[in-house]
Design an enzyme around this catalytic site. Structure first.
Site, short mmCIF file in Angstrom:
data_model
loop_
_atom_site.label_atom_id
_atom_site.label_comp_id
_atom_site.label_asym_id
_atom_site.label_seq_id
_atom_site.Cartn_x
_atom_site.Cartn_y
_atom_site.Cartn_z
N ASP A 23 0.82 -1.22 0.00
CA ASP A 23 0.00 0.00 0.00
C ASP A 23 0.85 1.27 0.00
OD1 ASP A 23 -2.31 1.46 0.02
OD2 ASP A 23 -2.66 1.26 2.17
N ASN A 71 -10.72 -3.36 -6.21
CA ASN A 71 -9.92 -2.40 -7.00
C ASN A 71 -10.53 -2.10 -8.38
OD1 ASN A 71 -6.69 -3.48 -5.67
ND2 ASN A 71 -7.97 -1.75 -5.08
C1 FPP Z 1 -2.22 0.00 -3.18
O1 FPP Z 1 -1.70 1.32 -3.18
C2 FPP Z 1 -1.70 -0.70 -4.35
C3 FPP Z 1 -2.48 -1.31 -5.29
C4 FPP Z 1 -3.95 -1.33 -5.22
C5 FPP Z 1 -1.87 -1.96 -6.46
C6 FPP Z 1 -0.61 -2.70 -6.18
C7 FPP Z 1 -0.05 -3.14 -7.45
C8 FPP Z 1 1.26 -3.19 -7.73
C9 FPP Z 1 2.34 -2.85 -6.76
C10 FPP Z 1 1.71 -3.64 -9.06
C11 FPP Z 1 1.54 -5.13 -9.16
C12 FPP Z 1 2.43 -5.72 -10.12
C13 FPP Z 1 3.39 -6.62 -9.81
C14 FPP Z 1 4.22 -7.10 -10.91
C15 FPP Z 1 3.64 -7.14 -8.45
P1 FPP Z 1 -2.69 2.53 -3.45
O2 FPP Z 1 -2.80 2.75 -4.90
O3 FPP Z 1 -4.00 2.29 -2.78
O4 FPP Z 1 -1.91 3.69 -2.77
P2 FPP Z 1 -2.54 4.95 -2.02
O5 FPP Z 1 -3.29 4.40 -0.83
O6 FPP Z 1 -1.34 5.74 -1.62
O7 FPP Z 1 -3.43 5.64 -2.99
#
Ligand code: FPP
Length: 238
Positions: A23, A71
């Site tokens: 996250d 998501n």
């Molecule tokens: C949460 O941070 C993250 C996600 C919903 C997506 C995670 C996906 C990846 C790291 C890429 C996956 C790919 C591979 C190859 C492992 P957020 O977007 O909710 O962050 P925020 O809370 O700061 O908005």
């Protein structure tokens, strides 16, 4: 099992199964005045680094939350960006090749784009013989969705009420082949499980960190493991 993980380190208990909620990617990008997709891209790179380190220190299973059933509510552009990162990652022949890491996925694959599903199957097949760590990506995964699907399976198989045990339910989950997570890590200062490993986390130790996922380092992981070593796990006993 006890491993010596660094030079001059005292031996410590390495959790067999670590699960991570990756996250803070969006906030990481925002802080830099960049689009959210840059945060996810940095997050995907971080996954590779942390997975390699986990394999090196003797973690047997690493499960990361890459895309939840919730998501899909995000803007299409952001979803497409995450799917593209997955495509790139799964196509990249340098990923974990020769590193003895088994790649696996949990979650409902049906709604994912067909080419991504095929890439996932290829990666699983190609890493079938690996005997090191299992790196498991939770993709279109939701704990409640997983339990709902398990109940549907149990009913469709006509299983009798008296045969429904915790072991039976566990055997109908995506994680049938994996032990429950010992340690669940959530960076970015949020203190929630967000529908991740709902059934499996009953006796997991939780570790929360303020650092955003793209900034998370192997030192932060070491700190989480050190903290895990200070916990007294009783599993309901005394
Ligand atoms: C949460 O941070 C993250 C996600 C919903 C997506 C995670 C996906 C990846 C790291 C890429 C996956 C790919 C591979 C190859 C492992 P957020 O977007 O909710 O962050 P925020 O809370 O700061 O908005």
């Amino acid at each position: 099992m006890f491993f010596k993980t660094k030079e001059n380190d005292v031996p410590r208990n390495i959790p067999g199964h670590i699960a991570i909620i990756m996250d803070g990617n969006g906030r990481w990008a925002k802080k830099r005045g960049l689009p959210r997709s840059f945060g996810h891209s940095a997050g995907a790179k971080k996954f590779k680094e942390i997975a390699r380190y986990c394999n090196k220190i003797g973690v047997k299973y690493l499960t990361v939350y890459a895309f939840s059933t919730e998501n899909w509510k995000r803007p299409k552009e952001e979803i497409d960006g995450i799917m593209n990162l997955l495509r790139d990652y799964l196509k990249d022949s340098t990923n974990f090749k020769g590193e003895n890491i088994k790649l696996r996925f949990i979650g409902d694959r049906a709604p994912l784009p067909e080419d991504v599903r095929i890439l996932m199957e290829n990666s699983e097949r190609e890493s079938d013989d690996a005997t090191g760590m299992t790196a498991c990506l939770a993709l279109n995964y939701g704990g409640r969705d997983e339990i709902t699907k398990a109940v549907q399976k149990i009913i469709s198989e006509g299983i009798n009420e008296q045969d429904i045990t915790e072991e039976l339910i566990s055997s109908k989950l995506y994680t049938v082949d994996y032990p429950d997570p010992d340690l669940i890590i959530r960076p970015s200062g949020e203190y929630r499980l967000s529908n991740f490993l709902t059934w499996q986390s009953a006796y997991s130790e939780f570790y929360f960190d303020k650092v955003l996922w793209p900034d998370f380092t192997t030192k932060d992981l070491d700190r989480a493991i050190d903290e895990f070593n200070r916990r007294n796990r009783r599993f309901g006993g005394v």
